[in-house]
Design a protein around this motif. Structure first.
Motif, mmCIF file in Angstrom:
data_model
loop_
_atom_site.group_PDB
_atom_site.id
_atom_site.type_symbol
_atom_site.label_atom_id
_atom_site.label_comp_id
_atom_site.label_asym_id
_atom_site.label_seq_id
_atom_site.Cartn_x
_atom_site.Cartn_y
_atom_site.Cartn_z
ATOM 1 N N GLU A 317 -50.658 -84.710 -63.147
ATOM 2 C CA GLU A 317 -49.403 -85.002 -62.469
ATOM 3 C C GLU A 317 -48.473 -85.827 -63.352
ATOM 4 O OE1 GLU A 317 -47.879 -86.418 -58.049
ATOM 5 O OE2 GLU A 317 -49.768 -87.195 -58.827
ATOM 6 N N ASP A 318 -49.051 -86.783 -64.088
ATOM 7 C CA ASP A 318 -48.235 -87.592 -65.006
ATOM 8 C C ASP A 318 -47.625 -86.715 -66.097
ATOM 9 O OD1 ASP A 318 -48.676 -89.912 -63.633
ATOM 10 O OD2 ASP A 318 -50.306 -90.610 -64.935
ATOM 11 N N LEU A 319 -48.410 -85.781 -66.611
ATOM 12 C CA LEU A 319 -47.893 -84.876 -67.640
ATOM 13 C C LEU A 319 -46.731 -84.054 -67.107
ATOM 14 C CD1 LEU A 319 -51.163 -83.571 -69.374
ATOM 15 C CD2 LEU A 319 -49.583 -85.323 -70.191
ATOM 16 N N LYS A 320 -46.856 -83.633 -65.862
ATOM 17 C CA LYS A 320 -45.777 -82.878 -65.229
ATOM 18 C C LYS A 320 -44.523 -83.741 -65.101
ATOM 19 C CE LYS A 320 -44.165 -79.251 -63.000
ATOM 20 N NZ LYS A 320 -43.894 -77.983 -63.713
ATOM 21 N N LYS A 321 -44.715 -85.021 -64.754
ATOM 22 C CA LYS A 321 -43.580 -85.942 -64.630
ATOM 23 C C LYS A 321 -42.917 -86.192 -65.978
ATOM 24 C CE LYS A 321 -45.286 -88.434 -60.562
ATOM 25 N NZ LYS A 321 -45.870 -89.715 -60.077
ATOM 26 N N PHE A 324 -43.628 -81.863 -69.177
ATOM 27 C CA PHE A 324 -44.395 -80.787 -69.792
ATOM 28 C C PHE A 324 -44.538 -79.624 -68.812
ATOM 29 C CE2 PHE A 324 -46.032 -84.558 -72.082
ATOM 30 C CZ PHE A 324 -45.701 -84.171 -73.381
ATOM 31 N N THR A 325 -44.401 -78.402 -69.321
ATOM 32 C CA THR A 325 -44.569 -77.204 -68.494
ATOM 33 C C THR A 325 -46.056 -76.959 -68.257
ATOM 34 O OG1 THR A 325 -44.715 -75.701 -70.385
ATOM 35 C CG2 THR A 325 -42.507 -76.216 -69.557
ATOM 36 N N VAL A 326 -46.331 -76.047 -67.330
ATOM 37 C CA VAL A 326 -47.732 -75.709 -67.040
ATOM 38 C C VAL A 326 -48.422 -75.190 -68.298
ATOM 39 C CG1 VAL A 326 -49.239 -74.140 -65.731
ATOM 40 C CG2 VAL A 326 -47.305 -75.264 -64.594
ATOM 41 N N ARG A 327 -47.723 -74.350 -69.055
ATOM 42 C CA ARG A 327 -48.303 -73.813 -70.306
ATOM 43 C C ARG A 327 -48.564 -74.940 -71.303
ATOM 44 N NH1 ARG A 327 -51.641 -71.711 -73.628
ATOM 45 N NH2 ARG A 327 -50.775 -70.895 -75.577
ATOM 46 N N GLU A 328 -47.646 -75.888 -71.417
ATOM 47 C CA GLU A 328 -47.817 -77.010 -72.349
ATOM 48 C C GLU A 328 -48.973 -77.908 -71.914
ATOM 49 O OE1 GLU A 328 -43.135 -77.312 -73.815
ATOM 50 O OE2 GLU A 328 -43.866 -78.555 -72.155
ATOM 51 N N ILE A 329 -49.119 -78.089 -70.607
ATOM 52 C CA ILE A 329 -50.239 -78.894 -70.095
ATOM 53 C C ILE A 329 -51.563 -78.206 -70.424
ATOM 54 C CG2 ILE A 329 -51.353 -79.777 -68.003
ATOM 55 C CD1 ILE A 329 -48.535 -80.148 -66.805
ATOM 56 N N GLU A 330 -51.559 -76.881 -70.359
ATOM 57 C CA GLU A 330 -52.758 -76.117 -70.732
ATOM 58 C C GLU A 330 -53.139 -76.396 -72.186
ATOM 59 O OE1 GLU A 330 -54.262 -71.496 -70.445
ATOM 60 O OE2 GLU A 330 -52.233 -71.885 -71.213
ATOM 61 N N ILE A 331 -52.129 -76.397 -73.063
ATOM 62 C CA ILE A 331 -52.381 -76.648 -74.489
ATOM 63 C C ILE A 331 -52.917 -78.064 -74.705
ATOM 64 C CG2 ILE A 331 -51.248 -76.957 -76.735
ATOM 65 C CD1 ILE A 331 -49.341 -74.672 -75.942
ATOM 66 N N LEU A 332 -52.346 -79.028 -74.000
ATOM 67 C CA LEU A 332 -52.700 -80.435 -74.216
ATOM 68 C C LEU A 332 -54.043 -80.833 -73.603
ATOM 69 C CD1 LEU A 332 -49.229 -82.143 -73.609
ATOM 70 C CD2 LEU A 332 -50.284 -81.541 -75.792
ATOM 71 N N THR A 333 -54.445 -80.127 -72.552
ATOM 72 C CA THR A 333 -55.667 -80.531 -71.839
ATOM 73 C C THR A 333 -56.820 -79.550 -71.991
ATOM 74 O OG1 THR A 333 -54.977 -79.421 -69.802
ATOM 75 C CG2 THR A 333 -54.287 -81.722 -70.109
ATOM 76 N N GLY A 334 -56.501 -78.319 -72.337
ATOM 77 C CA GLY A 334 -57.550 -77.306 -72.400
ATOM 78 C C GLY A 334 -57.852 -76.695 -71.054
ATOM 79 N N VAL A 335 -57.160 -77.156 -70.008
ATOM 80 C CA VAL A 335 -57.313 -76.595 -68.663
ATOM 81 C C VAL A 335 -56.423 -75.357 -68.562
ATOM 82 C CG1 VAL A 335 -57.066 -77.029 -66.192
ATOM 83 C CG2 VAL A 335 -57.746 -78.903 -67.727
ATOM 84 N N SER A 336 -56.975 -74.267 -68.020
ATOM 85 C CA SER A 336 -56.213 -73.020 -67.953
ATOM 86 C C SER A 336 -54.963 -73.170 -67.086
ATOM 87 C CB SER A 336 -57.083 -71.895 -67.394
ATOM 88 O OG SER A 336 -57.392 -72.151 -66.026
ATOM 89 N N ALA A 341 -51.940 -75.122 -62.401
ATOM 90 C CA ALA A 341 -51.035 -74.850 -61.280
ATOM 91 C C ALA A 341 -51.723 -75.133 -59.955
ATOM 92 C CB ALA A 341 -50.581 -73.396 -61.343
ATOM 93 N N LYS A 342 -52.981 -74.748 -59.856
ATOM 94 C CA LYS A 342 -53.736 -74.972 -58.610
ATOM 95 C C LYS A 342 -53.899 -76.455 -58.310
ATOM 96 C CE LYS A 342 -58.211 -73.851 -56.529
ATOM 97 N NZ LYS A 342 -59.531 -73.182 -56.736
ATOM 98 N N LYS A 343 -54.287 -77.237 -59.359
ATOM 99 C CA LYS A 343 -54.510 -78.675 -59.169
ATOM 100 C C LYS A 343 -53.212 -79.408 -58.842
ATOM 101 C CE LYS A 343 -58.725 -78.997 -61.929
ATOM 102 N NZ LYS A 343 -59.399 -79.587 -63.088
ATOM 103 N N LEU A 344 -52.120 -78.998 -59.517
ATOM 104 C CA LEU A 344 -50.827 -79.628 -59.233
ATOM 105 C C LEU A 344 -50.362 -79.321 -57.809
ATOM 106 C CD1 LEU A 344 -48.906 -78.991 -62.590
ATOM 107 C CD2 LEU A 344 -49.697 -81.189 -61.702
#
Length: 349
Positions: A317-321, A324-336, A341-344
């Motif tokens: 959630e902090d990354l979203k704030k 960072f886009t969902v795709r960028e969060i995927e790159i930074l965390t390794g989460v698909s 999107a589901k967790k957010l």
């Protein structure tokens, strides 16, 4: 070089005509210089002057306190103001206005030493660094004597117009003489350096660097023709430099793919963008250590190196704030993306 010059040199030697011999040797040295063999020219001049010369490589190296520094044609990352200052120094040296002593001061990693190397390369001069380990001596008074010998070596260089002397981190040997915490011996050493700087050959360029400018003796600082501050980086400068560094390093890694948008977001999120010296190591390590099966793995490594966020405590959630886009969060965390999107979505319920 003409055969008659060699024959004439031998003739003058046997006639004990020292003045004529010296003049003829100078003619031969100039011929070598014209042919591009600068080392041999310096060697000939050194023999004639009976100085402790720096010999051509094939004859070995002979100096008590100086070490020749190899100059590599590498990229130099500086903000515009420091680029202009560097060009100004080169112009000043070429103009023969007797401006030949410069002090570079600034924080570690700001590019002081690398700039000296680039100046030597652009001026096509040999760069010699002072080996302070050999200059500093535990015996009382010996360091001051070594300083004197060092400057005798420097002033005796056979081709001074082709030399630059680097006093890297001069603060390691010359601190404020009136500092009550300083030793008397260090005060004498600083006085010796000041005295020798006043006698430095005008044809020799000397550049000193320091991380501790405020601790330098003021009389010593005044001996330099110009003092350049390398603490001139704005945040925007460092971000631009970071991208230039990335472009340079990813060329050798075909598995790495550039993502300028995310790269800049990471840098803008960093509380402090490091100076080029540290920044170079961070970017180079992130690229070199990245997973070859993941073209954006280096961005994840950069993210955790440049921000205060710990990988095991990252908050989606902090990354979203942070934008960072969902795709960028995927790159930074390794989460698909789907799981991000589901967790957010669950968090925002």
């Amino acid at each position: 070089m003409k055969k008659k010059d060699i024959l004439n040199l031998i003739k003058l030697h046997f006639e004990n005509d020292n003045e004529g011999f010296s003049k003829q040797a100078n003619v031969i040295a100039k011929d070598f210089e014209k042919e591009g063999d600068y080392q041999l020219a310096e060697y000939v001049l050194g023999l004639v002057s009976n100085t402790n010369v720096l010999l051509p490589q094939e004859f070995g190296y002979n100096s008590n306190f100086l070490e020749k520094i190899n100059i590599i044609n590498d990229s130099l990352f500086l903000p515009k103001k420091l680029e202009e200052e560097t060009i100004g120094i080169i112009n000043a040296i070429n103009s023969n206005l007797k401006m030949h002593k410069f002090l570079f001061q600034g924080a570690p990693g700001t590019g002081k030493t690398e700039t000296v190397k680039q100046i030597a390369r652009l001026l096509e001069r040999d760069l010699f660094g002072v080996e302070f380990n050999y200059v500093i001596d535990s015996k009382l008074g010996q360091t001051s004597k070594n300083i004197k010998e060092l400057f005798i070596e420097i002033n005796s260089l056979p081709n001074p117009k082709r030399a630059i002397i680097l006093f890297d981190e001069i603060d390691s040997i010359a601190l404020d003489r009136i500092n009550s915490n300083d030793l008397r011996e260090m005060g004498r050493v600083t006085s010796s350096i000041i005295k020798e700087l006043d006698k430095l050959n005008d044809n020799i360029v000397l550049i000193a660097t320091t991380n501790l400018y405020s601790s330098l003796d003021k009389a010593l600082s005044r001996r330099f023709d110009t003092i350049i501050s390398f603490n001139e980086y704005e945040r925007e400068d460092l971000i631009k430099i970071a991208e230039l560094m990335l472009d340079k390093y990813i060329v050798n890694y075909p598995s790495v793919r550039k993502n300028s948008k995310l790269f800049n977001k990471i840098l803008n999120m960093a509380e402090i963008v490091p100076y080029p010296g540290e920044l170079k190591n961070i970017i180079k390590t992130a690229v070199a250590f990245s997973d070859t099966t993941n073209p954006y793995d280096y961005l994840k490594r950069l993210f955790y190196s440049l921000t205060e966020i710990k990988e095991q405590k990252v908050n989606l959630e902090d990354l979203k704030k942070y934008g960072f886009t969902v795709r960028e969060i995927e790159i930074l965390t390794g989460v698909s993306k789907s799981n991000v999107a589901k967790k957010l979505k669950e968090i925002n319920k």
